[in-house]
Write an enzyme that holds these catalytic residues in place. Sequence first.
Site, PDB file in Angstrom:
ATOM      1  N   ASN A  46      51.231  30.986  42.700  1.00  0.00           N
ATOM      2  CA  ASN A  46      50.408  32.195  42.676  1.00  0.00           C
ATOM      3  C   ASN A  46      50.865  33.229  43.700  1.00  0.00           C
ATOM      4  O   ASN A  46      50.172  34.229  43.922  1.00  0.00           O
ATOM      5  CB  ASN A  46      48.941  31.848  42.933  1.00  0.00           C
ATOM      6  CG  ASN A  46      48.325  31.082  41.785  1.00  0.00           C
ATOM      7  OD1 ASN A  46      48.713  31.254  40.634  1.00  0.00           O
ATOM      8  ND2 ASN A  46      47.353  30.232  42.089  1.00  0.00           N
ATOM      9  N   HIS A 132      36.177  31.318  36.743  1.00  0.00           N
ATOM     10  CA  HIS A 132      36.757  30.197  37.477  1.00  0.00           C
ATOM     11  C   HIS A 132      35.704  29.125  37.769  1.00  0.00           C
ATOM     12  O   HIS A 132      34.517  29.421  37.935  1.00  0.00           O
ATOM     13  CB  HIS A 132      37.354  30.705  38.791  1.00  0.00           C
ATOM     14  CG  HIS A 132      38.176  29.689  39.514  1.00  0.00           C
ATOM     15  ND1 HIS A 132      37.654  28.884  40.502  1.00  0.00           N
ATOM     16  CD2 HIS A 132      39.478  29.335  39.388  1.00  0.00           C
ATOM     17  CE1 HIS A 132      38.603  28.085  40.962  1.00  0.00           C
ATOM     18  NE2 HIS A 132      39.714  28.330  40.302  1.00  0.00           N
ATOM     19  N   GLU A 181      35.900  38.474  36.042  1.00  0.00           N
ATOM     20  CA  GLU A 181      37.080  38.444  36.909  1.00  0.00           C
ATOM     21  C   GLU A 181      37.892  39.720  36.694  1.00  0.00           C
ATOM     22  O   GLU A 181      37.848  40.327  35.621  1.00  0.00           O
ATOM     23  CB  GLU A 181      37.950  37.224  36.608  1.00  0.00           C
ATOM     24  CG  GLU A 181      37.243  35.912  36.905  1.00  0.00           C
ATOM     25  CD  GLU A 181      38.171  34.709  36.912  1.00  0.00           C
ATOM     26  OE1 GLU A 181      39.402  34.891  36.926  1.00  0.00           O
ATOM     27  OE2 GLU A 181      37.653  33.579  36.906  1.00  0.00           O
ATOM     28  N   SER A 185      42.450  33.921  35.513  1.00  0.00           N
ATOM     29  CA  SER A 185      43.486  33.077  36.108  1.00  0.00           C
ATOM     30  C   SER A 185      44.320  32.301  35.109  1.00  0.00           C
ATOM     31  O   SER A 185      45.475  31.983  35.379  1.00  0.00           O
ATOM     32  CB  SER A 185      42.849  32.095  37.096  1.00  0.00           C
ATOM     33  OG  SER A 185      41.927  31.251  36.431  1.00  0.00           O
ATOM     34  N   ASP A 210      35.128  38.919  40.538  1.00  0.00           N
ATOM     35  CA  ASP A 210      35.985  37.971  41.251  1.00  0.00           C
ATOM     36  C   ASP A 210      37.416  38.461  41.047  1.00  0.00           C
ATOM     37  O   ASP A 210      37.956  38.360  39.946  1.00  0.00           O
ATOM     38  CB  ASP A 210      35.777  36.569  40.667  1.00  0.00           C
ATOM     39  CG  ASP A 210      36.712  35.521  41.266  1.00  0.00           C
ATOM     40  OD1 ASP A 210      37.811  35.889  41.741  1.00  0.00           O
ATOM     41  OD2 ASP A 210      36.366  34.326  41.218  1.00  0.00           O
ATOM     42  N   HIS A 213      42.901  37.082  41.437  1.00  0.00           N
ATOM     43  CA  HIS A 213      44.262  37.254  40.927  1.00  0.00           C
ATOM     44  C   HIS A 213      44.657  38.713  40.748  1.00  0.00           C
ATOM     45  O   HIS A 213      45.763  39.004  40.299  1.00  0.00           O
ATOM     46  CB  HIS A 213      44.412  36.491  39.607  1.00  0.00           C
ATOM     47  CG  HIS A 213      44.307  35.010  39.783  1.00  0.00           C
ATOM     48  ND1 HIS A 213      45.396  34.215  40.027  1.00  0.00           N
ATOM     49  CD2 HIS A 213      43.224  34.195  39.780  1.00  0.00           C
ATOM     50  CE1 HIS A 213      44.989  32.955  40.163  1.00  0.00           C
ATOM     51  NE2 HIS A 213      43.676  32.924  40.016  1.00  0.00           N
ATOM     52  N   LYS A 245      46.716  34.252  46.877  1.00  0.00           N
ATOM     53  CA  LYS A 245      47.585  34.536  45.737  1.00  0.00           C
ATOM     54  C   LYS A 245      48.534  35.671  46.110  1.00  0.00           C
ATOM     55  O   LYS A 245      49.510  35.460  46.802  1.00  0.00           O
ATOM     56  CB  LYS A 245      46.755  34.879  44.497  1.00  0.00           C
ATOM     57  CG  LYS A 245      46.103  33.691  43.819  1.00  0.00           C
ATOM     58  CD  LYS A 245      44.826  33.275  44.457  1.00  0.00           C
ATOM     59  CE  LYS A 245      44.127  32.150  43.703  1.00  0.00           C
ATOM     60  NZ  LYS A 245      42.905  31.686  44.406  1.00  0.00           N
TER      61      LYS A 245
END
Length: 399
Positions: A46, A132, A181, A185, A210, A213, A245
Amino acid sequence: MAFGYLKEGLNARQRDGLLRQRRVIDASVGAMIEVEGQHFLSFSGNDYLGQRQDLAVMQAWVEGISDYGVGSGASPLVTGHTQAHQQLEDYLASGLKREAALLFNSGFAANQAVCQALANPQLCILSDKLMHASFVEAGKHCEAKFKRFRHNDVNHLSNLLAANQSSDLSSSVQDNLIVTEGVFSMDGDLGKIAELNTVAQQHDAWLMVDDAHGMGVLGETGLGSIEHFNLSQTQVPILMGTFGKGIGTSGAFVAGSQVLIDYLINFAKHYVYSTAMPPAMALATYASFQSLADGTKQQALTQRIAQFRSLCQQKGIPLTDSNTAIQPIVVGDPVKCVKISDDLKRLGLWVTAIRYPTVPKGTDRLRITLSASHRTTDIDAFVDGLEMVLKRYQVLSNE
């Protein structure tokens, strides 16, 4: 036999081709890793921008150790909150145009903390289906009501919110928290933040993003999805981001209003009762953000993504709609997925097979991740190897 279900559970995972096992990484430099004396080009990490080995970031870490030692020595509310922590929080709050930010030791802890601290019987959390596990587990087991809407399905979310208002729940649900998100992910696609914000405003709900990433990768200066889409604190009242990440260090933060952050400081047990992140980590993280501010590494990553997708398109390799560093190839069978991963390793290409329960059943995949650390020749070699192995297992036609 006491606790016999432990062995039974492992045996079941083994039979289904879903057993997880760790591999020891002996060394790692750039996009190369060494495992059991063999070297591989890695397409599974990541570290999307190569920041964990950036010289400025490592130097900041060393200087932080010199100034503060290797740990913080206490929880933040005792003596663990240093000027290094405050500097990073201030930078995040200012750059993201939030009133305040709060550091956590991991994204898992930050998501758990938000759910635990905000939860009450009058709250309903509405989570994207592909959120997640850190958030799903927290949402399921906190005091709030917990619902999941189909992935990026704004209409389904609207129906759930309407049901909250019209059903027997209407007398008990006073607040709704919508959660998505920035970059998902496992699929690599973007959350529909703007559309979700519109729904949130219509229902007087809060929206949480969130951005684990998206942080570092998106945005003009690497501040993620919020910067990329220019979203205000009013539009996204709760933002969670991580540093492990794209930023290349470790830890996480929550940003929002001063009232929100003060509330978390007082009621988030994951913050109150945890030793603060090492000050050296905070300094290294701050240095990483500084080194990403000119966008050079993000541009390099964008070029690698475009190169990879173009080559795959030429060879007929099936990809999803992702335009981020996460480029999954869905195989659909866990056993076949592992075999493909193993065959790629024999070619010196490291790609991890991701299986249920990390992803939904029937969507077992190669989770390919690209990095600014990859050279153009690395991408060329990888796609050639990928084509060869996918044909072997009939994921790609031999025609």
